[in-house]
Design a protein around this motif. Sequence first.
Motif, PDB file in Angstrom:
ATOM      1  N   ILE A   1       0.845  -1.193   0.000  1.00  0.00           N
ATOM      2  CA  ILE A   1       0.000   0.000   0.000  1.00  0.00           C
ATOM      3  C   ILE A   1       0.883   1.248   0.000  1.00  0.00           C
ATOM      4  N   TYR A   2       1.977   1.180   0.729  1.00  0.00           N
ATOM      5  CA  TYR A   2       2.881   2.330   0.775  1.00  0.00           C
ATOM      6  C   TYR A   2       3.444   2.618  -0.616  1.00  0.00           C
ATOM      7  N   LEU A   3       3.908   1.556  -1.278  1.00  0.00           N
ATOM      8  CA  LEU A   3       4.443   1.729  -2.634  1.00  0.00           C
ATOM      9  C   LEU A   3       3.379   2.285  -3.560  1.00  0.00           C
ATOM     10  N   TRP A   4       2.189   1.740  -3.439  1.00  0.00           N
ATOM     11  CA  TRP A   4       1.099   2.233  -4.272  1.00  0.00           C
ATOM     12  C   TRP A   4       0.846   3.709  -3.988  1.00  0.00           C
ATOM     13  N   SER A   5       0.875   4.063  -2.710  1.00  0.00           N
ATOM     14  CA  SER A   5       0.543   5.435  -2.347  1.00  0.00           C
ATOM     15  C   SER A   5       1.543   6.420  -2.928  1.00  0.00           C
TER      16      SER A   5
ATOM     17  N   TYR B 258       0.282   9.354  -5.175  1.00  0.00           N
ATOM     18  CA  TYR B 258       0.444  10.763  -4.854  1.00  0.00           C
ATOM     19  C   TYR B 258       1.327  11.504  -5.831  1.00  0.00           C
ATOM     20  N   SER B 259       2.083  10.765  -6.638  1.00  0.00           N
ATOM     21  CA  SER B 259       2.864  11.482  -7.641  1.00  0.00           C
ATOM     22  C   SER B 259       2.163  11.550  -8.981  1.00  0.00           C
ATOM     23  N   THR B 260       0.898  11.154  -9.001  1.00  0.00           N
ATOM     24  CA  THR B 260       0.124  11.282 -10.235  1.00  0.00           C
ATOM     25  C   THR B 260      -0.665  12.578 -10.195  1.00  0.00           C
ATOM     26  N   PRO B 261      -0.206  13.570 -10.908  1.00  0.00           N
ATOM     27  CA  PRO B 261      -0.834  14.883 -10.766  1.00  0.00           C
ATOM     28  C   PRO B 261      -2.263  14.953 -11.299  1.00  0.00           C
ATOM     29  N   THR B 262      -2.624  13.982 -12.173  1.00  0.00           N
ATOM     30  CA  THR B 262      -3.953  14.105 -12.784  1.00  0.00           C
ATOM     31  C   THR B 262      -5.091  13.717 -11.844  1.00  0.00           C
ATOM     32  N   ILE B 263      -4.755  13.060 -10.757  1.00  0.00           N
ATOM     33  CA  ILE B 263      -5.824  12.721  -9.813  1.00  0.00           C
ATOM     34  C   ILE B 263      -6.012  13.907  -8.894  1.00  0.00           C
ATOM     35  N   ASP B 264      -7.043  14.668  -9.164  1.00  0.00           N
ATOM     36  CA  ASP B 264      -7.196  15.944  -8.465  1.00  0.00           C
ATOM     37  C   ASP B 264      -7.430  15.791  -6.980  1.00  0.00           C
ATOM     38  N   ASP B 265      -8.175  14.754  -6.644  1.00  0.00           N
ATOM     39  CA  ASP B 265      -8.648  14.682  -5.266  1.00  0.00           C
ATOM     40  C   ASP B 265      -7.809  13.743  -4.427  1.00  0.00           C
TER      41      ASP B 265
END
Lengths: 301, 305, 255
Positions: free
Chosen positions: A84-88, A92-99
């Motif tokens: 989950i940490y790796l996924w997170s 979080y480094s995907t700028p297109t996910i606004d929320d």
Amino acid sequence: MSGRYDDPADGQDMKPKIRISKGVATLLLVAFLVATSGAFAALKVRTDKIVRRKVPGSSIIYLPSGKFLKYATFGYSALAADLIYLWSIQYYSTPTIDDRFDHLAHIFSIIAELDPRYVDPYEVGALIAIQEAHDPEAAFKILDLGLEKNPDQWVFPFDAGHIALMQLKDYPLAEKYFKICMAIPGAPDFVQRLYANAIYKKGDLKTSWDTWLQIYKTAPDERTKKIAENHLYNVKATIDTGMLKEALRAYRDRTGRFPDSLGRLVQAGLLKDIPKDLDGKDYVYDPGTGNVTTVISPWKR
Amino acid sequence: MADAVRIENLRKSFRLGFIPKTREILKDISFAVKEGEIFGYLGPNGAGKTTTIKCLLGLIHPDAGEISILGQPHFSYHARERLGFLPENPYFYDYLTGSEFLAFYADLFGLGRVEKAARIAGLLKLVGMERAAGLQLRKYSRGMLQRIGLAQALINDPRLVILDEPLGGMDPLGRKEIRDIIVRFRQEGKTVLFTSHILQDIEMICDHVAIIVGGRVVRQGALQDLVSEKVLFTEMTVAGLPPEAFHGLGENVSVQGDKVLLKVYEEGRVEAILSLVHDRRGRLVSLSPRTETLEDIFVETVSKQ
Amino acid sequence: MRKIAAIAGITFKEAKRDRVLYLLFFFAAVCIVAARVLAILTVGDRVKIIKDVGLASISVFGILMAVLIGTSLVYKEIDKKTIFTLLSKPLHRAQFILGKFLGLVLTLFIMTLFMSVIFLALVYAHTFRIEWPMLVAIGYIFLEMVLVTAVAVFFSTFSTPILSSIFSLSFVLIGHLSWGLELLIRKMRAGFGKSLARVLYVFLPDLENFNFKTEVVHGLPIPSSIFLYSFLYGLCYTAFILGLAVLVFRRRDFI
């Protein structure tokens, strides 16, 4: 021999009508493989270009609680925490996910629940909270959780104090955290200095002086002693110049202008005597501006 | 008439084991089976009998050599459509019934519905499995499986029938039935190639044999040519005379009570013993000349290698 | 082609006797129904959980069925030597592979149908509508299952059931992590490594192309072009894998 098996094909070394030799068949098969693989590769490139809508509002649909996940992962909770940490980090480094920052604290609390002793996620989570989400509250939540689960890790109150000090300039808060940090065995020496500095910045000069004095007295090496001394000098200078400036202001109120020397203040009865700096030197006074400064920078002594 | 099967210089090696070691199983196999005959392929365990059969059937790819079936390349549809095969220790889809099992193979040959039904009925009758046709194969005994397997091999009314150890594990009655069926094939004009350990059966029905030892065909020919009519020795059982009486004439094999069993190697000596018995008032219990059997040939051939 | 149909027929007969199939179906049914229970624990839109868990169950258990049944079927034939009588008949080895594959696909189709019925019934009980978009998602889940079946058959032509299962499941895992490789490539420095990774990226499976679960549950619009391209992708990849299986199977000696 019965004539039952009279076969026109009998006895002739006849080649079958469609003679596909083994080699040709293999070649055809390989060609087929190349064709289909080329086809699906091309299709893959094509489908990549098609934009699929992401779910607005919550790209994570359900957030189970950490406790639930702990049971659900059957004893592999540490591994689940890692994943989950790796996924997170990717998330979080995907700028297109606004929320993506909406559930920052929650997600990191899940990781914490699954593997409370894993230090990195707390730190990184707080970092993301501050740097990217600009949400200090979330950062503090995460770090507090880290401290709660790992009372022996000084990094967490340290990071929190650092945030309070540098980002929020919330000196009482910084002081509180550094105090907690100092109490943890293994905390580095300089935390004490940060603590003292926070108090200074807070404006409580007396306590700041006492704290720096303490540091000075208990300094383990010459360098620390020197630093403490510089700070003591600074605190004293601040106290002294503060006092002097106040007196100067009173003088100006009274007479309408600054005195031409500090001695005048004593004469005017505003001060008992003129303080000297920690080295015993005089403070520098500029009658034109009414400014009082130290003769030397505290840090260059 | 073309050879039903012709194999020339067949070679096959296998790479087996974790660290691949090459084992040459078939070193140089050559033989031919004429149409309409029963051909026995024999050899000791591990000689390569089953490997040869599998190469013939396209289950194994030979390294070298030529194989033709009924004049066609062995892997051609033409050849496959005209042959039937029963493997050793057959195992089939055990959840199918006997009839369903045969129906499946009939479908593989593309038989029409009417023909299919007739063929299946006929075959079930031939192998004596009519009553068990509705039973699932998992409930069949070994002998029953062998029979239904034989039926499967005949589903396309093949010209060439290949059987790998068809008589293994059957009781004497079953073996006789299968032998009779095989002989009947010959009468119908079919060619039969089978492998076996049981030499008596081969002797009884085969026209030609080939003996394979260590991956090579070491002897082949018509059975009657291989097995001579020569008398090896004569066994005589005589009563009423002491064993010493036959000293120099025959070899004492055993003595039981007053009966003596003798092995007599020369024809002349047989006469001499008969006169002796007559003169001394003994009693001849039995006299049997032992001719060379296939077993003798086989053992001699194998031990020579 | 009657021969392929004949083999498909007995494969289907054999596969539907496998108890693993019904065990997995049972678990799938349990999960779908359990979604109803989970829904009670949520605040907010309950149907979303049911749809999500339901689709996920069909997907997970369907893939497991494809892998477990697929890897054992060809192996059993070889191990139990039923294949000897089969391959000595006038039958191409390719026909054998295709027949086995189609028989399996038929079995899985029926299983998916049953699971879908339970799922749709449950959704209907909550929304009082037959949600046709769900069928779209399930359809593509089935396409994914078909591809995985081909992979399972391929591995089982030369490997034992356990290893084949591991390889097949790895294929599924890799297929769902394609996006991870893409992220990695974006962060790589240009050079040989990056080019190699790009080639790998294009040829490794991307099973997310068949994943419409999220869109369907949230009612998002799906660009219509992707239906065709994903379908063709699945078709071509399956054909490729089957071709590989035939290639391997042709050269095989049955000792």
